[in-house]
Design a protein around this motif. Structure first.
Motif, PDB file in Angstrom:
ATOM      1  N   ASP A   1       0.844  -1.197   0.000  1.00  0.00           N
ATOM      2  CA  ASP A   1       0.000   0.000   0.000  1.00  0.00           C
ATOM      3  C   ASP A   1       0.878   1.245   0.000  1.00  0.00           C
ATOM      4  O   ASP A   1       2.108   1.154  -0.113  1.00  0.00           O
ATOM      5  N   GLU A   2       0.247   2.418   0.131  1.00  0.00           N
ATOM      6  CA  GLU A   2       0.991   3.685   0.058  1.00  0.00           C
ATOM      7  C   GLU A   2       1.951   3.885   1.224  1.00  0.00           C
ATOM      8  O   GLU A   2       2.837   4.742   1.182  1.00  0.00           O
ATOM      9  N   PHE A   3       1.785   3.071   2.280  1.00  0.00           N
ATOM     10  CA  PHE A   3       2.670   3.164   3.447  1.00  0.00           C
ATOM     11  C   PHE A   3       3.797   2.134   3.407  1.00  0.00           C
ATOM     12  O   PHE A   3       4.582   2.014   4.340  1.00  0.00           O
ATOM     13  N   GLY A   4       3.847   1.369   2.313  1.00  0.00           N
ATOM     14  CA  GLY A   4       4.901   0.374   2.169  1.00  0.00           C
ATOM     15  C   GLY A   4       4.593  -0.949   2.838  1.00  0.00           C
ATOM     16  O   GLY A   4       5.445  -1.841   2.886  1.00  0.00           O
ATOM     17  N   GLU A   5       3.362  -1.103   3.339  1.00  0.00           N
ATOM     18  CA  GLU A   5       2.966  -2.350   4.002  1.00  0.00           C
ATOM     19  C   GLU A   5       2.402  -3.323   2.966  1.00  0.00           C
ATOM     20  O   GLU A   5       1.697  -2.917   2.031  1.00  0.00           O
ATOM     21  N   LEU A   6       2.706  -4.607   3.138  1.00  0.00           N
ATOM     22  CA  LEU A   6       2.175  -5.621   2.226  1.00  0.00           C
ATOM     23  C   LEU A   6       0.657  -5.647   2.277  1.00  0.00           C
ATOM     24  O   LEU A   6       0.060  -5.545   3.352  1.00  0.00           O
ATOM     25  N   LEU A   7       0.034  -5.793   1.113  1.00  0.00           N
ATOM     26  CA  LEU A   7      -1.413  -5.903   1.042  1.00  0.00           C
ATOM     27  C   LEU A   7      -1.857  -7.246   1.622  1.00  0.00           C
ATOM     28  O   LEU A   7      -1.048  -8.170   1.752  1.00  0.00           O
ATOM     29  N   PRO A   8      -3.125  -7.382   1.999  1.00  0.00           N
ATOM     30  CA  PRO A   8      -3.613  -8.658   2.558  1.00  0.00           C
ATOM     31  C   PRO A   8      -3.334  -9.836   1.624  1.00  0.00           C
ATOM     32  O   PRO A   8      -3.279  -9.686   0.403  1.00  0.00           O
ATOM     33  N   ASP A   9      -3.189 -11.016   2.210  1.00  0.00           N
ATOM     34  CA  ASP A   9      -2.854 -12.220   1.445  1.00  0.00           C
ATOM     35  C   ASP A   9      -3.837 -12.494   0.311  1.00  0.00           C
ATOM     36  O   ASP A   9      -3.427 -12.889  -0.779  1.00  0.00           O
ATOM     37  N   HIS A  10      -5.135 -12.283   0.552  1.00  0.00           N
ATOM     38  CA  HIS A  10      -6.126 -12.633  -0.469  1.00  0.00           C
ATOM     39  C   HIS A  10      -6.011 -11.741  -1.706  1.00  0.00           C
ATOM     40  O   HIS A  10      -6.467 -12.119  -2.784  1.00  0.00           O
ATOM     41  N   ILE A  11      -5.373 -10.574  -1.548  1.00  0.00           N
ATOM     42  CA  ILE A  11      -5.154  -9.690  -2.693  1.00  0.00           C
ATOM     43  C   ILE A  11      -3.879 -10.085  -3.432  1.00  0.00           C
ATOM     44  O   ILE A  11      -3.820 -10.085  -4.659  1.00  0.00           O
TER      45      ILE A  11
END
Length: 203
Positions: A63-73
């Motif tokens: 995401d825009e904060f550099g965090e990994l998106l949820p697994d299902h995505i």
């Protein structure tokens, strides 16, 4: 005897499956990029940490904060296919060669779960973890954590060469039927957060 059996089967498996392993690796590189192999620290025999190897099944979308998106995505249709056919597990044959895991045993889970087990549940670490196990052929990710741990402990108490052969045969059947790959509503299974009271007693 079990270690010798594991070593021989892993060598033969890698030799026979090497074309499939190579093709899978190439497709992952083309569709998902690098790294091809995902490795993660997991608890082994007596809780001793080791790196487990699996083929990558998810993207690195953030995401825009550099965090990994949820697994299902991040789990693509190609990644789902790898998991459905259990092809993502093939690199673990090299873990078997190294002696980190066995062909059959309780599945190695996350390091963070160690402090959440009841004393009885922690008995799953009295044997080497495995690529497949009694819990995997009796529900895999479709059963609850409490049921899974109960099955793991049952295996610890009843393990034998013939039971291992039965589990390996049942595993092949499960892979062909693609049963229990995920828990309903989840990519694989819900996160384990501990059990205040279960079939083994209270924490």
């Amino acid at each position: 005897m079990k270690r010798l059996f594991d070593f021989i089967c892993a060598c033969v498996g890698i030799l026979i499956l090497s074309p499939l392993i190579l093709i899978t690796a190439v497709l992952i590189r083309l569709k998902l990029g690098s790294p091809i192999v995902f490795k993660q620290l997991r608890p082994g025999l007596h809780g001793k940490p080791f790196f487990v190897y699996k083929f990558r099944t998810m993207t690195d979308e953030r995401d825009e904060f550099g965090e990994l998106l949820p697994d299902h995505i991040r789990l693509t249709p190609f990644g789902k296919l790898l998991r459905k056919l259990s092809l993502d597990e093939l690199p673990q044959l090299f873990n078997v060669l190294k002696g980190d895991i066995s062909l059959v045993g309780p599945r190695p889970l996350l390091m963070e779960y160690l402090e959440l087990y009841t004393p009885e549940q922690a008995r799953r670490h009295e044997v080497r973890p495995g690529i497949t196990g009694w819990a995997q052929v009796n529900g895999r990710n479709a059963i609850s954590w409490e049921e899974k741990f109960k099955l793991d402990v049952w295996y610890v108490e009843n393990q034998s060469f013939w039971l291992d052969l039965k589990i390996l045969f049942m595993t092949v059947m499960k892979v062909f039927k693609s049963e229990g790959v995920s828990q309903q509503g989840h990519v694989t299974m819900t996160k384990f957060t501990g059990t205040k009271k279960d079939t083994f007693g209270s924490k």
